[in-house]
Design an enzyme around this catalytic site. Structure first.
Site, PDB file in Angstrom:
ATOM      1  CB  CYS A   2      21.144 -47.698 -23.951  1.00 53.44           C
ATOM      2  SG  CYS A   2      20.844 -46.051 -23.362  1.00 53.44           S
ATOM      3  NE  ARG A  16      18.540 -48.765 -20.775  1.00 57.90           N
ATOM      4  CZ  ARG A  16      17.496 -48.074 -21.275  1.00 57.90           C
ATOM      5  NH1 ARG A  16      16.339 -48.096 -20.670  1.00 57.90           N
ATOM      6  NH2 ARG A  16      17.672 -47.346 -22.347  1.00 57.90           N
ATOM      7  CG  ASN A  79      19.854 -41.225 -26.923  1.00 56.27           C
ATOM      8  OD1 ASN A  79      18.811 -40.732 -26.493  1.00 56.27           O
ATOM      9  ND2 ASN A  79      20.902 -40.506 -27.241  1.00 56.27           N
TER      10      ASN A  79
HETATM   11  C1  LIG Z   1      19.349 -40.590 -22.333  1.00 57.97           C
HETATM   12  C2  LIG Z   1      18.789 -41.996 -22.158  1.00 57.97           C
HETATM   13  C3  LIG Z   1      19.426 -42.870 -23.205  1.00 57.97           C
HETATM   14  C4  LIG Z   1      20.848 -43.139 -22.847  1.00 57.97           C
HETATM   15  C5  LIG Z   1      21.724 -42.886 -24.003  1.00 57.97           C
HETATM   16  O1  LIG Z   1      21.607 -43.518 -25.018  1.00 57.97           O
HETATM   17  N1  LIG Z   1      22.633 -41.917 -23.833  1.00 57.97           N
HETATM   18  C6  LIG Z   1      23.554 -41.547 -24.849  1.00 57.97           C
HETATM   19  C7  LIG Z   1      23.461 -40.083 -25.175  1.00 57.97           C
HETATM   20  S1  LIG Z   1      24.265 -39.794 -26.655  1.00 57.97           S
HETATM   21  O2  LIG Z   1      23.371 -40.151 -27.762  1.00 57.97           O
HETATM   22  O3  LIG Z   1      25.507 -40.594 -26.664  1.00 57.97           O
HETATM   23  O4  LIG Z   1      24.564 -38.340 -26.673  1.00 57.97           O
HETATM   24  C8  LIG Z   1      17.275 -42.056 -22.306  1.00 57.97           C
HETATM   25  C9  LIG Z   1      16.738 -43.485 -22.178  1.00 57.97           C
HETATM   26  C10 LIG Z   1      15.321 -43.340 -21.606  1.00 57.97           C
HETATM   27  C11 LIG Z   1      15.067 -41.848 -21.593  1.00 57.97           C
HETATM   28  C12 LIG Z   1      13.958 -41.278 -20.692  1.00 57.97           C
HETATM   29  C13 LIG Z   1      12.633 -41.936 -21.048  1.00 57.97           C
HETATM   30  C14 LIG Z   1      11.488 -41.351 -20.231  1.00 57.97           C
HETATM   31  C15 LIG Z   1      11.391 -39.829 -20.423  1.00 57.97           C
HETATM   32  C16 LIG Z   1      10.895 -39.506 -21.812  1.00 57.97           C
HETATM   33  C17 LIG Z   1      10.696 -37.987 -21.967  1.00 57.97           C
HETATM   34  O5  LIG Z   1      10.251 -37.730 -23.264  1.00 57.97           O
HETATM   35  C18 LIG Z   1      12.028 -37.296 -21.748  1.00 57.97           C
HETATM   36  C19 LIG Z   1      12.581 -37.604 -20.390  1.00 57.97           C
HETATM   37  C20 LIG Z   1      12.730 -39.115 -20.101  1.00 57.97           C
HETATM   38  C21 LIG Z   1      12.977 -39.239 -18.576  1.00 57.97           C
HETATM   39  C22 LIG Z   1      13.870 -39.771 -20.918  1.00 57.97           C
HETATM   40  C23 LIG Z   1      15.231 -39.110 -20.616  1.00 57.97           C
HETATM   41  C24 LIG Z   1      16.367 -39.761 -21.459  1.00 57.97           C
HETATM   42  O6  LIG Z   1      16.206 -39.455 -22.801  1.00 57.97           O
HETATM   43  C25 LIG Z   1      16.437 -41.284 -21.275  1.00 57.97           C
HETATM   44  C26 LIG Z   1      16.889 -41.553 -19.855  1.00 57.97           C
END
Ligand SMILES: C[C@H](CCC(=O)NCCS(=O)(=O)O)[C@H]1CC[C@H]2[C@@H]3CC[C@@H]4C[C@H](O)CC[C@]4(C)[C@H]3C[C@H](O)[C@]12C
Length: 324
Positions: A2, A16, A79
């Site tokens: 992100c 973002r 992340n």
């Molecule tokens: C995954 C996303 C980051 C995107 C990213 O960077 N993707 C690369 C993956 S990779 O590293 O390349 O493999 C992040 C960013 C914000 C996050 C939410 C925050 C609220 C909530 C917090 C709770 O505790 C858990 C569930 C929850 C809905 C979270 C889910 C998920 O974690 C979200 C969507």
């Protein structure tokens, strides 16, 4: 992966890219002032600042990814795998879980300076939201119109960094991300002047050569440099239209196109949405991977003294404006 961004013209804008291979059914979610915010280990906030942002609503609770409050303070979680380290409960601190962090900060504070003070006694406590939503490894950018900080809970404790660039991506830790910019100090928006050798002749054969060496890949370290260069050199008018267009162009410089990053066989990371909140007006704009038309939700059109969440599903699918 992100990228988070803070940008000021006449108004302040914060948003973002959310890059992922799937979606959690996020909606543009408004939390009004009297929605009771309960916390697992800290005192509830019966009333608080109203908040608008992107969230998954689970069991009636807004799990915000990025948000802005009615005072213009903003925050996004990105992340931070392998590095994020959440702690056991600490008796002498305010214990807030990572999923409560955005509501707790945006519910109470107006400026980054106030947040800095509150962070001195904060402990990010390791408690899952639920079995379906265990904790994610995150770090955060928190911005008001003049200042940004990065907050990282790592093995050594809670780290708070000044973030003069107003950009956050993912790994590595923010001190290393910032240091890495030193390697790019020679980049320029202007044509290059050579120090290479007096004995050779060089030709500036193209525009843009001053920034040759600017990374173009999609790794988080490269996106940090690319977004930093693009933002720090950004020039835009200060109208709403010019500002949000420029903001989305900066995010576009580090967006992910399907096919370029395979995360598991046949699964590709894409920029699911790009957001841009006018933090002075409380208007949350966004585009999605397949909808380049900007959609917007204005928090002040809601009853901010209410107690129920308002959720707007994302408008997805290309909105083509046919002209004949
Ligand atoms: C995954 C996303 C980051 C995107 C990213 O960077 N993707 C690369 C993956 S990779 O590293 O390349 O493999 C992040 C960013 C914000 C996050 C939410 C925050 C609220 C909530 C917090 C709770 O505790 C858990 C569930 C929850 C809905 C979270 C889910 C998920 O974690 C979200 C969507």
């Amino acid at each position: 992966m992100c990228t988070g961004l803070s940008y000021t013209t006449r108004d302040h804008y914060f948003g973002r890219n959310l890059d992922l291979e799937f979606s959690y059914n996020e909606t543009v979610t408004i939390t009004p002032r009297n929605f009771p915010f309960e916390f697992r280990k800290a005192a509830a906030l019966a009333t608080h600042h109203a908040i608008i942002g992107m969230a998954t609503i689970a069991d009636g609770y807004p799990l915000y990814y990025d948000a802005t409050n009615e005072k213009g303070l903003s925050m996004a979680g990105l992340n931070f795998p392998e590095n994020a380290d959440y702690k056991p409960e600490a008796v002498d601190k305010t214990n807030i879980t990572p999923f409560e962090f955005i509501p707790w900060i945006l519910g109470q504070f107006e400026t980054v300076d106030e947040v800095r003070a509150a962070l001195l006694s904060l402990n990010l406590v390791k408690i899952d939201f639920s079995d379906t939503f265990p904790l994610s490894p995150l770090h955060w950018i928190i911005s008001d119109r003049t200042t940004s900080i990065t907050v990282e809970s790592v093995k050594d404790g809670l780290r708070v960094y000044d973030n003069p660039v107003g950009v956050l991506t993912n790994n590595p830790t923010f001190d290393i991300q910032s240091f890495n910019l030193n390697n790019y100090m020679h980049l320029s928006r202007n044509p290059p002047e050579t120090n290479f050798s007096d004995e050779l002749e060089f030709d500036v054969y193209s525009r843009g050569m001053g920034a040759i060496g600017l990374p173009g890949d999609l790794s988080s370290a490269s996106r940090f440099v690319k977004a930093a260069f693009t933002k720090m050199n950004s020039v835009s008018g200060d109208s709403e239209s010019e500002s949000i267009s420029q903001f989305l162009q900066i995010l576009g410089s580090v967006a992910q196109q399907r096919g370029c990053v395979e995360v598991s066989p046949g699964k590709y990371e894409i920029t699911i949405y790009s957001s841009c909140c006018n933090t002075d007006k409380g208007v949350y704009y966004y585009t999605t991977y397949e909808n380049s038309q900007v959609s917007g939700v204005d928090m002040h059109k809601e009853d901010l003294d209410g107690n129920a969440l308002a959720a707007y599903p994302l408008v997805k699918g290309q909105q083509v404006h046919m002209q004949n």
